[in-house]
Design a protein around this motif. Structure first.
Motif, mmCIF file in Angstrom:
data_model
loop_
_atom_site.group_PDB
_atom_site.id
_atom_site.type_symbol
_atom_site.label_atom_id
_atom_site.label_comp_id
_atom_site.label_asym_id
_atom_site.label_seq_id
_atom_site.Cartn_x
_atom_site.Cartn_y
_atom_site.Cartn_z
ATOM 1 N N HIS A 218 -1.780 -45.636 -32.102
ATOM 2 C CA HIS A 218 -1.711 -47.028 -31.660
ATOM 3 C C HIS A 218 -0.690 -47.187 -30.527
ATOM 4 O O HIS A 218 -0.945 -47.874 -29.535
ATOM 5 N N ARG A 228 -1.666 -54.180 -30.528
ATOM 6 C CA ARG A 228 -1.126 -53.086 -31.331
ATOM 7 C C ARG A 228 -0.541 -53.613 -32.645
ATOM 8 O O ARG A 228 -0.695 -52.980 -33.697
ATOM 9 N N GLU A 257 -10.747 -45.353 -36.919
ATOM 10 C CA GLU A 257 -9.480 -44.618 -36.854
ATOM 11 C C GLU A 257 -9.672 -43.161 -37.248
ATOM 12 O O GLU A 257 -9.142 -42.249 -36.595
#
Length: 425
Positions: A218, A228, A257
């Motif tokens: 991130h 973020r 992710e």
């Protein structure tokens, strides 16, 4: 003499050019020379600066925080959250108040007061394997889908390799099967059936995910502070198996992710190790090498790099197989024949499960609990699966089993009754 004067003039001109070049690089009137290590470091710093500029340009292209989470985008993704699940009462209530609910949730997101709700935890048994699922509330899915499609996919996509086909648009499992078949045919044109295939499986990929690595990604890719912070909030409130470990199955940001988490190792395999026939589907890796020795050496280095970034590898399932023998990847069986043809067979356990289910369906059909339409629908699903593979024989056997159980086809085959009559006669 004329030739000597021309040579002398050329040498003087070359020295003058060299002096001019050295004069540009000199410091305080002295000529300075860079060593090979300094030149290499300077090239690395220039490449690093260009990569950072491209990451910043991609982040700037997203727009400000309020533009990324605009009312129009959130309303559109809220509609998409209802597709396929409109039979649920919670989804019906969500869609009924979508006009005002979107404005309320957008206000909370922009004010940084939005927090995800608690997920619904349940267990799912898929092909004999038990998987824990954490399903988010439909209101949280609206924010998750907006973040994934507007932030994570545009920023993570350029750093992912092409042969990473999980959870991506216009790709998928069967796309990866075709891609692997193309790589096998290319390997056959170059090396024949020599060499081997390296299979690597990541252990507890979702339950043991390293959240510190996710937060670092991130910081590295999402250069907008507000975006973020929202991405960090979703990861922090996600269910975990242990402190600092684990990502849930069932959340869309979790899928994005995790599918991009091993990108650093993927790029090392493709760019630095230069393995053309390499790819992975989520946590299953397959790599093609010209020799068995290269496959084993590369396997040790890949495992070391995975463990260095906190990703565990299931060494019991990692193996090197020669291409003269079939190998399995993602429940499919690949065979490279002597002529270069690639045969792909589906899971052999599917026929066994189908046989057991058909017997159970026949018992429920006789009891009046199931109709023939539901059985035909199940058979259409099974035949559609095997129709996409080189499994014509299995498909015929499955259809014969269905006919024998439901329409008495088994009585037409050789039974012991005529033999008993012949013996009594």
């Amino acid at each position: 003499m004329a030739a000597d004067r021309a040579l002398r003039r050329f040498m003087c001109q070359g020295n003058a050019d060299l002096d001019g070049t050295l004069q540009d690089n000199c410091t305080e009137g002295e000529h300075s020379f860079m060593t090979s290590q300094e030149r290499r470091e300077a090239r690395y710093q220039r490449r690093r600066a260009r990569r950072q500029a491209r990451r910043q340009a991609r982040c700037d292209a997203l727009g400000p925080f309020d533009k990324v989470f605009s009312y129009r985008k959130m309303f559109r993704y809220g509609k998409k959250c209802c597709n396929g699940v409109r039979w649920k009462q919670s989804v019906q209530n969500f869609e009924l108040h979508l006009f005002s609910g979107t404005a309320r949730r957008r206000r909370r997101v922009l004010n940084k007061t939005w927090k995800p709700k608690k997920c619904v935890h349940f267990m799912l048994r898929e092909r004999g394997k038990i998987r824990p699922i954490d399903a988010p509330h439909v209101t949280d899915r609206q924010v998750d889908k907006t973040l994934c499609n507007e932030v994570l996919i545009p920023l993570y996509g350029p750093s992912m390799i092409y042969d990473n086909g999980a959870s991506q648009k216009n790709k998928g499992l069967h796309w990866h099967y075709k891609r692997l078949a193309d790589q096998l045919r290319r390997h056959f044109r170059l090396y024949g059936r020599e060499g081997g295939v390296l299979l690597i499986d990541l252990k507890r990929f979702f339950p043991d995910a390293n959240r510190a690595l996710i937060f670092w990604r991130h910081q590295h890719y999402i250069l907008n502070d507000d975006l973020r912070q929202l991405a960090d909030t979703i990861v922090q409130y996600a269910p975990s198996t242990k402190p600092g470990r684990g990502m849930p199955l069932g959340k869309e940001p979790s899928q994005q992710e995790m599918v991009s988490l091993p990108s650093s190792v993927d790029n090392w395999i493709k760019c630095q190790r230069r393995v053309h026939g390499a790819g992975h589907y989520m946590d299953d890796y397959v790599l093609l090498f010209p020799t068995i020795e290269e496959a084993k050496a590369a396997g040790h280095e890949i495992v070391r790099r995975f463990e260095a970034i906190g990703i565990r590898v299931n060494k019991r399932k990692c193996k090197v197989s020669p291409l003269t023998k079939p190998f399995r990847f993602c429940k499919a069986r690949f065979t490279l024949t002597e002529t270069g043809k690639v045969k792909i067979n589906g899971s052999r356990d599917g026929v066994k499960r189908a046989r057991r289910k058909l017997k159970l369906f026949h018992t429920e059909f006789k009891a009046g609990k199931r109709t023939l339409d539901s059985v035909d629908q199940y058979m259409e699903c099974q035949t559609a699966y095997y129709r996409s593979f080189n499994d014509h024989g299995r498909l015929l056997r499955l259809r014969r089993i269905h006919y024998a159980i439901f329409f008495g086809g088994a009585k037409c085959t050789g039974s012991p009754e005529p033999q008993m009559e012949k013996a009594s006669a």
